[in-house]
Design an enzyme around this catalytic site. Structure first.
Site, mmCIF file in Angstrom:
data_model
loop_
_atom_site.group_PDB
_atom_site.id
_atom_site.type_symbol
_atom_site.label_atom_id
_atom_site.label_comp_id
_atom_site.label_asym_id
_atom_site.label_seq_id
_atom_site.Cartn_x
_atom_site.Cartn_y
_atom_site.Cartn_z
ATOM 1 N N HIS A 4 0.825 -1.215 0.000
ATOM 2 C CA HIS A 4 0.000 0.000 0.000
ATOM 3 C C HIS A 4 0.860 1.267 0.000
ATOM 4 C CE1 HIS A 4 -3.373 -2.629 1.347
ATOM 5 N NE2 HIS A 4 -2.443 -3.175 2.115
ATOM 6 N N LYS A 54 17.794 19.046 -10.514
ATOM 7 C CA LYS A 54 16.584 18.312 -10.874
ATOM 8 C C LYS A 54 16.939 17.225 -11.883
ATOM 9 C CE LYS A 54 11.779 19.315 -11.803
ATOM 10 N NZ LYS A 54 10.812 20.168 -12.508
#
Lengths: 418, 418, 418, 418
Positions: free
Chosen positions: C113, C240
């Protein structure tokens, strides 16, 4: 109508209406004597009517065929179902608006490629889903319009030889118009395909929201805590909050995509007019409706009750790498062409990365090594300032988001969202 | 706009506009010096502009990001493509109307379950497809409306810090409105999914028409002969006319269904905002457009040029088993309740089948054995009479079909179908 | 074969073979004079052969039809393509094995999950993908087996009147067997559908790996850094690293799912035997092959070159909430029934959560408040110990993982994975 | 096993086994006291066991988790279901073989493009479906092999800390092997996707057979009459036999395609390991199984009971245009190169078509105008001769079909098809 048009006598019509009202009462009260040996619901009703009013019951079916009657029933059913669905879309929109209103100033990272990109208001992020749902509602309304056409009077396929008043029947049953070609009318299931497509798109949106709720509930993000009703814990790990409802909703997207594919496959290459393949249209419709409506309800509840963890969002939003664009805009505002500013910031950012420092940790003197346009105010660039600056329609500034919230509330009031 | 808003100077703006017009001319003339080493089309243009106007070129990209620019470009492209597609839908509708007009009185069997059901006008059958295409056009127009929204000004995801006049840009580029949420705007591909869904529905209709053309071209049906351009013969069997184009069109339905599933799968579970997965949106769009437009064109040509074989249709339409409903209606018209008439005809038809005879081969005396209501005129029931009797809106009577044809022509004129 | 069977003369056969070799050379050298006015590649070759060897060329096509020839060609093509794909599957498996070997002791959280569940070895996690790919390879091999059947000799649909030696041709062309029914053989595309299904399953696995790489590359997880070649940075934000290749791969799953649906749709409801719809089988095949092979290659490179960030994984793995199961197992090992142990740990964990403390921060005395079975060694429960304890086949203990790695290497050697 | 491995005591194990047998009896007898307030079936059973044997019941769940238990249950279920499905595939194969055997000499037209191509034996046509089903059975067997793997012992995700004997459990439960990686084992649903793909392919085959039965039942073809149980008549038209079951089967193809798409969508992009999305795997499985098995049963019945109309088939097969290939082969057999023979027949056929005559209506003298190779025996070319000539493996000659029938019967006997 049959009597108004002189197709059956007033006496018979009165008897039929009276009898049918009794039948309806019996069905509602559960006292109707269903008989399995009769073919279907139509024959059961006609037989029962006969027991009540005698031979006139034999005139009930005049001017109708199963083909046009079934098409009419499905359209009546879907019209109501679309309206219910629209209510639930609005309910979820309201939940988003309320959650956004309750967290107006809260800043979080906006992501592209799941990489932090620029700081945004959490409210702005929520309202992105409001817009998706707005389009879903528009599409459902368009689908409603095309469902709202009466096929009754098309007979088995060729039309009816009785002087039926189709326009009058349409009005009585609440349809806006009548079908224009009997062969098309008995074999058209476009409205069902279109509804499945609308539902698939809406579930796609919900699957995106589900994905984000799952991400946000993880230890790594930690942006929200879903309410107990919407999580299941491992009994051994009480701090664990499995976002089961979000996951289930994400999974149920497959079911609705599948039904869309199913109905498209059924219709492929069918010659006119009615073919028994069309019977496959119903179960999928019921299941898609049930799935979509339940999922919308669950999301409305899940969004309303989720607990935001502002400190985790804020901390993530402070990642000053996200301010690079703002530094470039700073230079542009001071007259530097965009492309040149872009180059300056690239050099500056590389300088910082190489030294293992963040942009906000650089000194003014270091900034000025890259451009003399930098002044002390560059040190005041923050997530807040960045957000505030994006102040044009559609942008994430508090002013724009406030106005978007007001417009959203206005829309909900107009459309009667509860 | 950048100059109007004071974001860049008038001088720079003029230089940029002038330079860009030169660039456009170079591209149109094929003299533009493309350089592979530059990242993409944007950088190529900006570099060329720089060679022409110098530093001001660096201000070209001010207030834009690739994310909002790409979204804008795709929307511009799709808007034009939808309009072209609508023209082609109308072209096929016109072909149907013309073929129907040229064969007004021709009767053929109407089928359910591929079994002969009731006689109908061939023109009525063709107009069923007209109606399907009418809905396709409506859906495409709805999709156009939702495509007609300008995302420019949404920046990478958070909006722009420049005081852009988005409304003005929208007007300039021919968009009816601007997007309301920047995060939604850069990651929304609903309009593409919706277009694929419209295309899938339209291809489904064409697959049905294709199936019928294949059936009608078979030796067993023999209702039409497709023109040479739309068939391929076996060179050994010159009388063989394989309906290859109809088959190909039917097959291509799979391709468009597939693209719809593809784009839905791409979007499933994507977190906000832009993710590179979205790049998968283009090839499928181009292929769906190409497939749909080509198929519409082919059908317009195939329908216009097909040769009807009236004698085969008429002979099939004379199968008097199809008149059973009319015989029942005959009794109802003479006062018998529908259900009772139904019983009489069932008995009558069984009587005929057992004796290996058709309904029209029975004598009046034989008819009267089943009900005294039968008079000599029951022997005059024919396919023509049956068709003529279905004279309510949507029915197959010549009067109704004539009025449907007139309405169809009116619609085509209004919408400027060529 | 035609000569061996006496269908054509030895002289003609020799001339044909000689001529065809010249034709092959011309094509390979690029000197073949293609003529657009000839229908297709077959006619081009036959015409050229005629120019070389005269009338005997007219015997080339003896005993063949386009229907069985095309089916043969596609099968030959797919057989080779499957073998190439198997090589690429193994290449990615090898990359996984190597990355796992290079990080044998590294512990990370195992998730259910997307919640941290139990600590596992990073190598164990990677080997889960090895197993998925192993099944993909098995399925591809099964598909190969069903592709490896020669249809040649089926004629247009009914078989051939010439005494062809089909078994001999099969051997010559490298097919294991011949088709058993000519009507089936010319219209069977099962092997293509099956290949698309295999590819869809494999892409599904890769989409899962892609999702994890995207998650792991995020600032929030930070478990891996993808190499520069497999990321694109924002030029403004050099830190990034957008995982574009992983995202693209995830997106391309939609394309392959779409092609599977496409070919299934094409085949639905087609009567026997050959129909032109079948022509739609090729483009999708080429695109699926290209997509799958490229994606496998990219993943092999991406996995080989990714840089693991052990400190981020280890820190996350130390989250002692994940040890709850181990505490329960501790009690069971000391004689307590599982269900009772479960209750004790639940109480203990709630106690810790209420006090804002982690399990490992509790004192022995606090443990013993919940059960006297707890001894000082309960304090030594760690992620390492937890991992070490799961020491049965398939478990995550270093011993099991080592043996899984050895078996994986053995498999790769046997199957000749490069 | 837990006792054999010393994980629990023999006494406890005996008590558990004894208790569980009582529980089983209660469930089978319907006397089990289900309690809704307990979470699920597992807890209901454990509680009941506790009432019967006391504290030892708490040891029942030792070494298991829901994740590996559910995966095990689904695999057990599917294994049985695949075997049942294989029985039904063979039942339909047997029906085809019997129908083919009962109509050995019957000739019908073989179609390409739904145009008559070459005469074939009806038995040959039926056996084409036998081959498709044979491949379906092979694929199901391959899927069975991959389903036949025991996941139990994988724990929640990381394996079990108990010294479980997984191989022994596999043997006890009838599994051929054990899973090799615990993280893969609890999140693997490949076997379900693969089963849906097998089912989709099989339904595709049935949809083709359905389409042909619909065509053959039409007035235009008239090749078969389906039995009353498999048609519904219009009560007004007793001679009408709507092939409802064939149409429904064709429609249900969409449902199975949809479920395949659904499960693929569910799995797309799911990170490891168990996610609640996986719960969506069951309903679709049950529905696909039910649909496939019912459809196979219906087809077995429908094929067994259909009544062939030999005179309609034979008449259609006499269409001498289908003999053009045979005329060309006639010339080739007499030494003319194929390409030249092709040209002669084309001219001959055009000559006939222009005069509105069939090939068999031409005189020998007319034949000889096109080639002196024609002798009087060319007039003896008939459908029978054409069929007889295609006498190589896979061909439609009576000898080949007889041998295919024998091989089919042998296969059915070996695989125990009832």
């Amino acid at each position: 109508m049959l009597a108004r048009q002189g197709i059956i006598s007033e006496t018979d019509a009165d008897a039929i209406v009276r009898g049918m009202e009794e039948v309806r009462r019996e069905i509602e009260e559960g006292s109707f004597p269903w008989r399995e040996e009769l073919e279907d619901v139509h024959m059961n009703i006609e037989r029962r009517l006969q027991e009540k009013i005698g031979a006139a019951a034999g005139r009930l079916h005049t001017g109708r065929s199963r083909n046009d009657q079934v098409a009419t029933d499905v359209r009546l059913y879907l019209k109501e179902a679309i309206n219910e669905t629209l209510q639930l879309v609005r309910k979820l929109q309201r939940a988003l608006v309320e959650m956004a209103s309750a967290n107006k100033g809260l800043i979080m990272p906006g992501y592209t490629h799941l990489q932090r990109g620029q700081p945004v208001l959490f409210a702005h992020h929520l309202l992105a889903y409001f817009e998706m749902l707005r389009r879903d509602a528009e599409r459902l309304a368009d689908c409603y319009r095309r469902t709202d056409v009466l096929p009754l009077g098309s007979g088995a396929l060729a039309g009816s030889p009785y002087p039926l008043d189709r326009e009058w029947v349409a009005k009585e049953l609440g349809f806006s118009s009548i079908s224009r070609n009997s062969m098309d009318a008995v074999s058209d299931r476009d409205f069902l395909v279109e509804f499945h497509a609308c539902a698939a798109l809406c579930m796609m949106h919900l699957s995106r929201m589900a994905e984000e709720l799952v991400l946000w509930s993880s230890s790594e993000f930690g942006f929200v805590r879903l309410a107990d009703e919407y999580t299941t814990g491992s009994s051994l790990m009480p701090q664990k909050r499995n976002p089961d409802f979000a996951e289930l909703a994400r999974g149920k997207t497959g079911r609705v995509y599948g039904h869309l594919m199913g109905i498209l496959t059924v219709m492929k290459g069918l010659p006119l007019t009615y073919n028994r393949d069309l019977q496959e249209d119903k179960e999928a419709l019921f299941d898609t409706l049930d799935t979509l409506q339940t999922t919308l309800k669950v999301f409305a509840g899940m969004v309303s009750t989720m607990q935001v963890v502002p400190e985790r969002m804020t901390r993530a939003a402070e990642d000053s790498a996200m301010l690079a664009t703002d530094v470039a805009d700073y230079l542009v505002a001071r007259g530097m062409p965009f492309r040149e500013a872009h180059g300056v910031v690239r050099a500056l950012a590389s300088y910082a990365v190489e030294r293992g420092r963040e942009l906000r940790e650089l000194s003014l003197e270091e900034y000025r090594r890259f451009s003399p346009l930098f002044q002390v105010d560059v040190l005041h660039l923050t997530a807040e300032a960045s957000v505030r600056a994006r102040d044009i329609p559609g942008g994430t500034s508090p002013r724009q988001v406030e106005s978007a919230l007001q417009e959203a509330r206005r829309l909900l009031e107009e459309t009667g969202g509860e």
